[in-house]
Design an enzyme around this catalytic site. Structure first.
Site, mmCIF file in Angstrom:
data_model
loop_
_atom_site.group_PDB
_atom_site.id
_atom_site.type_symbol
_atom_site.label_atom_id
_atom_site.label_comp_id
_atom_site.label_asym_id
_atom_site.label_seq_id
_atom_site.Cartn_x
_atom_site.Cartn_y
_atom_site.Cartn_z
ATOM 1 N N GLU A 166 0.803 -1.224 0.000
ATOM 2 C CA GLU A 166 0.000 0.000 0.000
ATOM 3 C C GLU A 166 0.836 1.275 0.000
ATOM 4 O O GLU A 166 0.766 2.090 0.939
ATOM 5 C CB GLU A 166 -0.958 0.002 1.206
ATOM 6 N N GLU A 356 -5.420 -8.507 0.468
ATOM 7 C CA GLU A 356 -6.132 -8.136 1.702
ATOM 8 C C GLU A 356 -7.587 -7.838 1.366
ATOM 9 O O GLU A 356 -7.879 -7.216 0.341
ATOM 10 C CB GLU A 356 -5.561 -6.872 2.359
HETATM 11 O O1 IFM Z 1 -4.295 -3.305 9.141
HETATM 12 C C1 IFM Z 1 -4.244 -2.747 7.873
HETATM 13 C C2 IFM Z 1 -3.070 -3.313 7.076
HETATM 14 O O2 IFM Z 1 -1.869 -3.151 7.737
HETATM 15 C C3 IFM Z 1 -2.975 -2.613 5.742
HETATM 16 N N1 IFM Z 1 -4.248 -2.649 5.060
HETATM 17 C C4 IFM Z 1 -5.429 -2.276 5.774
HETATM 18 C C5 IFM Z 1 -5.503 -3.021 7.092
HETATM 19 C C6 IFM Z 1 -6.782 -2.603 7.871
HETATM 20 O O3 IFM Z 1 -6.736 -1.238 8.139
#
Ligand code: IFM
Length: 451
Positions: A166, A356
């Site tokens: 990210e 994710e």
């Molecule tokens: O916890 C985070 C992760 O580290 C990165 N993506 C989003 C998740 C939820 O906020």
């Protein structure tokens, strides 16, 4: 589509990140990271907590791999803490750190689980931040050296790698908004940070391939589909600008050696970003796959350029008619389908994995110790069906990783959010699989999402 079947070689996984679960923040020679420093500062984290212990995963490889095995998963996405293997971000490796990740990878492989590490999930060595952090161009070279060091050391047991997690989030929250480490609110530093990360990505991918040419290297992106606020042409243009800025700012540089000019009405602030002649060739590299992190969509309208750093020609509007998680994030599974189809096209048809996707619900144990998190089961079901729909529409999506394996440290939110398939009691650190974990284990075993 009310039910969905996935191929036998589909990756069923869960994701975590080093600072959020490992603890052991100063053990075995580990250096201080920007998150150690930031979380130790008063007023940065809800509840004045930090990741010093977190889920103590550094000492619990066996428990965590057993958890993944119980969930029938065949892929585990975790991250490598840069300061654990190169304490000050330059110079020789810390062998004890590398040994930890080798033990983890070998335990995963013994359980038939693919290790999928990310080299950078936000924990920059503090020594590099002291020298300017991501706003400093030299950090790109440091990252490439670190990437080569780790993949040379572990590439015999780990084939699939991601460079960054990210980049949009950690550059913006860390250098512009200031509520993540290193806590800076400096528009120019932010702009330079985005460019350094794009340089670092290109340099690192080439360095990894030079060290071990067979490795498959990707990058993980946080993405939100943009829904125009109205049917006007201006809002449609604004939604495309949002897509270019939020979803493609770190994609086009690696794929095509350029920035998506639509993000800023064609007026790229290259000088403020520290862009030099020839940087197109540094940023561009051969990306084998892309990771998609999806949580919610955004409704976007046209607006005069106002963002303090870039002057983007759009604004996001409040979050709409969808139900909300306990964290207040809208639940919209169709957004996952839509963004997978769009990113597949915009990434030039390279394979995608969902790296994710998840939801924070605060359900805890009942009198019998069971965690009846029905809302997470509904969320999982809808989002997995959305993945199947995206595949049916032609997107080559090869895996799904739920965020997250177990409740953990949620950055500035501390321990106030629970995204896990597994409940963690943060006093005893005991892990208990939630009902959603049991449900997901069945999906992973059968490759089928039940109605
Ligand atoms: O916890 C985070 C992760 O580290 C990165 N993506 C989003 C998740 C939820 O906020």
């Amino acid at each position: 589509m009310s039910t969905a079947t996935f191929p036998a070689d589909f990756f069923w996984g869960a994701a975590t990140a080093a600072y959020q679960i490992e603890g052991a923040w100063n053990e075995d020679g580990k250096g201080e990271s920007i998150w150690d420093r930031f979380a130790h500062r008063t007023g940065t984290i809800k509840g004045a907590t930090n990741g010093d212990v977190a889920c103590d995963s550094y000492h619990r490889i066996r428990d965590d791999v057993e958890l993944l095995r119980r969930l029938n998963l065949n892929s585990y996405r975790f991250s490598i803490a840069w300061p654990r293997v190169q304490p000050s971000g330059r110079g020789p490796e810390e062998q004890r750190g590398l040994d930890y990740y080798r033990r983890l990878a070998e335990a995963l492989l013994a359980a038939n689980i693919r290790p999928l590490p990310t080299l950078y999930h936000w924990d920059l060595p503090q020594a590099l931040e002291d020298a300017g952090g991501w706003a400093q161009r030299d950090t790109a070279e440091r990252f490439a050296e670190y990437a080569a060091l780790v993949t040379s050391a572990l590439g015999d047991v780990i084939g699939d790698w991601a460079t960054f997690n990210e980049p949009f989030i950690f550059t913006r929250f860390g250098y512009l908004d200031g509520y993540h480490a290193p806590g800076r609110k400096e528009p120019d530093a932010y702009l330079r940070a985005t460019h350094t990360v794009n340089l670092a990505n290109g340099l690192a991918i080439r360095a990894i391939k030079a060290a071990r040419s067979a490795l498959r290297v990707g990058c993980v992106y946080s993405v939100s589909p943009a829904v125009p606020a109205s049917e006007s042409a201006d809002d449609a243009t604004a939604a495309e600008a949002f897509h270019a800025y939020v979803n493609l700012w770190f994609v086009e540089p690696v794929l095509a050696g350029r920035y998506p000019a639509a993000a800023v009405n064609g007026e790229l602030p290259l000088a403020r970003m520290g862009y030099r002649d020839g940087d197109d060739r540094i940023m561009r590299a051969s990306l084998d796959w892309a990771g998609i992190n999806y949580y919610f969509h955004q409704v976007v309208r046209s607006a005069p350029p106002s963002d303090e750093a870039l002057g983007v020609p759009f604004a996001t509007v409040g979050r709409n008619e969808h139900p909300l998680t306990d964290f207040g994030w809208p639940v919209n599974a169709d957004g996952l389908r839509a963004i997978l189809v769009r990113m597949y096209r915009d990434c030039g048809n390279i394979p995608l994995e969902v790296t994710e996707n998840g939801c924070s619900y605060l359900d805890g144990p009942d009198a019998r110790g069971t965690i009846l998190d029905e809302r997470r089961i509904a969320y999982l079901r809808e989002h997995l069906i959305a993945v199947a729909q995206a595949r049916a529409e032609g997107a080559d999506v090869r895996g799904y990783h739920h965020w997250t394996l177990m409740d953990n440290f949620e950055w500035a939110e501390g321990y106030t959010q629970r995204f896990g398939l597994t409940y963690v009691d943060f006093r005893s650190l005991e892990r208990t699989v939630k009902d959603s974990g049991t449900w997901y284990a069945d999906v992973a075993r059968t490759g089928t999402v039940p109605v």
